[in-house]
Design a protein around this motif. Sequence first.
Motif, PDB file in Angstrom:
ATOM      1  N   VAL A 284      12.818   9.207  -1.308  1.00  0.00           N
ATOM      2  CA  VAL A 284      11.826   8.226  -0.858  1.00  0.00           C
ATOM      3  C   VAL A 284      10.587   8.303  -1.732  1.00  0.00           C
ATOM      4  N   ALA A 285      10.154   9.518  -2.071  1.00  0.00           N
ATOM      5  CA  ALA A 285       8.997   9.672  -2.953  1.00  0.00           C
ATOM      6  C   ALA A 285       9.280   9.053  -4.318  1.00  0.00           C
ATOM      7  N   ALA A 286      10.500   9.228  -4.810  1.00  0.00           N
ATOM      8  CA  ALA A 286      10.870   8.626  -6.095  1.00  0.00           C
ATOM      9  C   ALA A 286      10.845   7.105  -6.013  1.00  0.00           C
ATOM     10  N   SER A 287      11.218   6.571  -4.859  1.00  0.00           N
ATOM     11  CA  SER A 287      11.163   5.118  -4.694  1.00  0.00           C
ATOM     12  C   SER A 287       9.722   4.612  -4.723  1.00  0.00           C
ATOM     13  N   LEU A 288       8.807   5.384  -4.158  1.00  0.00           N
ATOM     14  CA  LEU A 288       7.395   4.998  -4.226  1.00  0.00           C
ATOM     15  C   LEU A 288       6.890   5.035  -5.666  1.00  0.00           C
ATOM     16  N   LEU A 289       7.313   6.039  -6.427  1.00  0.00           N
ATOM     17  CA  LEU A 289       6.937   6.085  -7.840  1.00  0.00           C
ATOM     18  C   LEU A 289       7.517   4.889  -8.593  1.00  0.00           C
ATOM     19  N   SER A 290       8.705   4.483  -8.229  1.00  0.00           N
ATOM     20  CA  SER A 290       9.288   3.293  -8.840  1.00  0.00           C
ATOM     21  C   SER A 290       8.472   2.052  -8.516  1.00  0.00           C
ATOM     22  N   LEU A 291       7.962   1.981  -7.278  1.00  0.00           N
ATOM     23  CA  LEU A 291       7.113   0.861  -6.913  1.00  0.00           C
ATOM     24  C   LEU A 291       5.832   0.859  -7.742  1.00  0.00           C
ATOM     25  N   ILE A 292       5.286   2.053  -7.974  1.00  0.00           N
ATOM     26  CA  ILE A 292       4.127   2.151  -8.864  1.00  0.00           C
ATOM     27  C   ILE A 292       4.487   1.631 -10.246  1.00  0.00           C
ATOM     28  N   GLY A 293       5.680   1.988 -10.709  1.00  0.00           N
ATOM     29  CA  GLY A 293       6.108   1.528 -12.021  1.00  0.00           C
ATOM     30  C   GLY A 293       6.248   0.016 -12.098  1.00  0.00           C
ATOM     31  N   ILE A 294       6.745  -0.596 -11.035  1.00  0.00           N
ATOM     32  CA  ILE A 294       6.882  -2.056 -11.029  1.00  0.00           C
ATOM     33  C   ILE A 294       5.519  -2.720 -11.191  1.00  0.00           C
ATOM     34  N   PHE A 295       4.534  -2.234 -10.442  1.00  0.00           N
ATOM     35  CA  PHE A 295       3.206  -2.827 -10.549  1.00  0.00           C
ATOM     36  C   PHE A 295       2.494  -2.387 -11.828  1.00  0.00           C
ATOM     37  N   ASN A 296       2.934  -1.284 -12.426  1.00  0.00           N
ATOM     38  CA  ASN A 296       2.429  -0.908 -13.745  1.00  0.00           C
ATOM     39  C   ASN A 296       2.651  -2.029 -14.750  1.00  0.00           C
TER      40      ASN A 296
END
Length: 458
Positions: A284-296
Amino acid sequence: MRPYRKIPRSPWTVAAGAALAIVTAGAFSTLAGLLVGPLHEDLGWSRASVGLGSLVNMVVYGASAPFAAALMDRLGMRRVAVGALCLVGAGAGLATTMTAPWQFVLYWGVLVGLGTGATATTFAATVTERWFVARRGLVTGLLTAASVVGQFVFLPVLSWVIDTYSWRAAAAALALAAAGALPVVWAAVREPRKDPGRTDDTARPAGRTDDTARPAGRTDDTARPAGRTGGAARHALRTLARAARTGPFWLLAGTFAVCGASTNGVMWTHFAPAAHDHGMPVTVAASLLSLIGIFNVAGTVASGWLTDRADPRRLLAVYYALRGLTLLALPLLLTSAVDAPLVAFTVVFGLLDVATVPPTIALCRAHYGADAPVVFGWVSAAHQVGAGAVAFAGGVARDAFGSYDPVWVGAGALCAGAALLALTVRRSGQAGREALTPPVPATPRRSRALPASPPPCR
């Protein structure tokens, strides 16, 4: 007459090949954060030992960037990019055989650090400088976003592989990805020069309309800076020596060190284990980091667009101030579940995470002209030193205090200082360009005299 190449050397073809190399290398920057827990549990290493490997990786990453930029002047972008992919693939492959912490330092810290440093933002700056004249800020944002794409595309996959199989399988997958990117990068990345006897403009940098638009000192379509002789290392060190005599260099290096400390140093290295401390599953934490990456991606492209239209210093000040506020709020938001405030944090932080790159490159270009890619390489070295220091300090703080909260607060305070430093960079780059540019003979006055004002209309 030489035959036509099968792949036209258009600016966007080269940018696409460079983006693939950057995407592949970007995936390696995320795996270290996912390895903290598995290496601690599987091999019994302390978090500080894993953090030391991350520190070496980030320092080598930063230190190799200016030399890679200078090496591209001698060997070309294609050879350097392909060599970098070979290094990251070898480092990831050897990492699957690790049994001792020093091997993690060598394989991941040194080999992967060298490869990712050569295909980092300095590579994006070099491609943009040589192949584009118009829309440089936008293209810089797109290529910088490519690194983020590599992070958020591979991150959930790597997290799933580690959770389902093992961390060794994830490292092997990255090695295969680097090997698969090699032939495409070799075919697409080229230098902007024409083949003898050709009359088309497929090798002309985008935005250049005629030969009068070439920078001074160029005698052909080659975009490599003229007059650079000697070794790449010597050129990189001489550029550093000249840039270090100017104030803007230290201000940019200082702000970018804070950028690294507040992104790679804390978020991409310690967010997943910090969330796990609060009961959140690593996937789940990795999915949040992925969400950060999308908005990056959105934030970096938008920042590049804004850099073409606004004062880069003010953009940097706003980015760092807002990033500091989000980091200060993070200890209050981390829980075992994903709720609306935590999602809002990931969106805002994602928009700000890599948005600092286009304005920083623009300021390097404004102050240091044709040497901007190498100067930015040294500025990026400061970025990685800051990132590595906080990555190591975060592991030490977790072992000592049992919490990452002091790290988030400290990173937020650093961002506040960086916002103030960004505003002190002077607007004009004339002094910096004079420090880097050797004197040239004066042109006779009559050959460069221009009328003070246009003649009146009659």
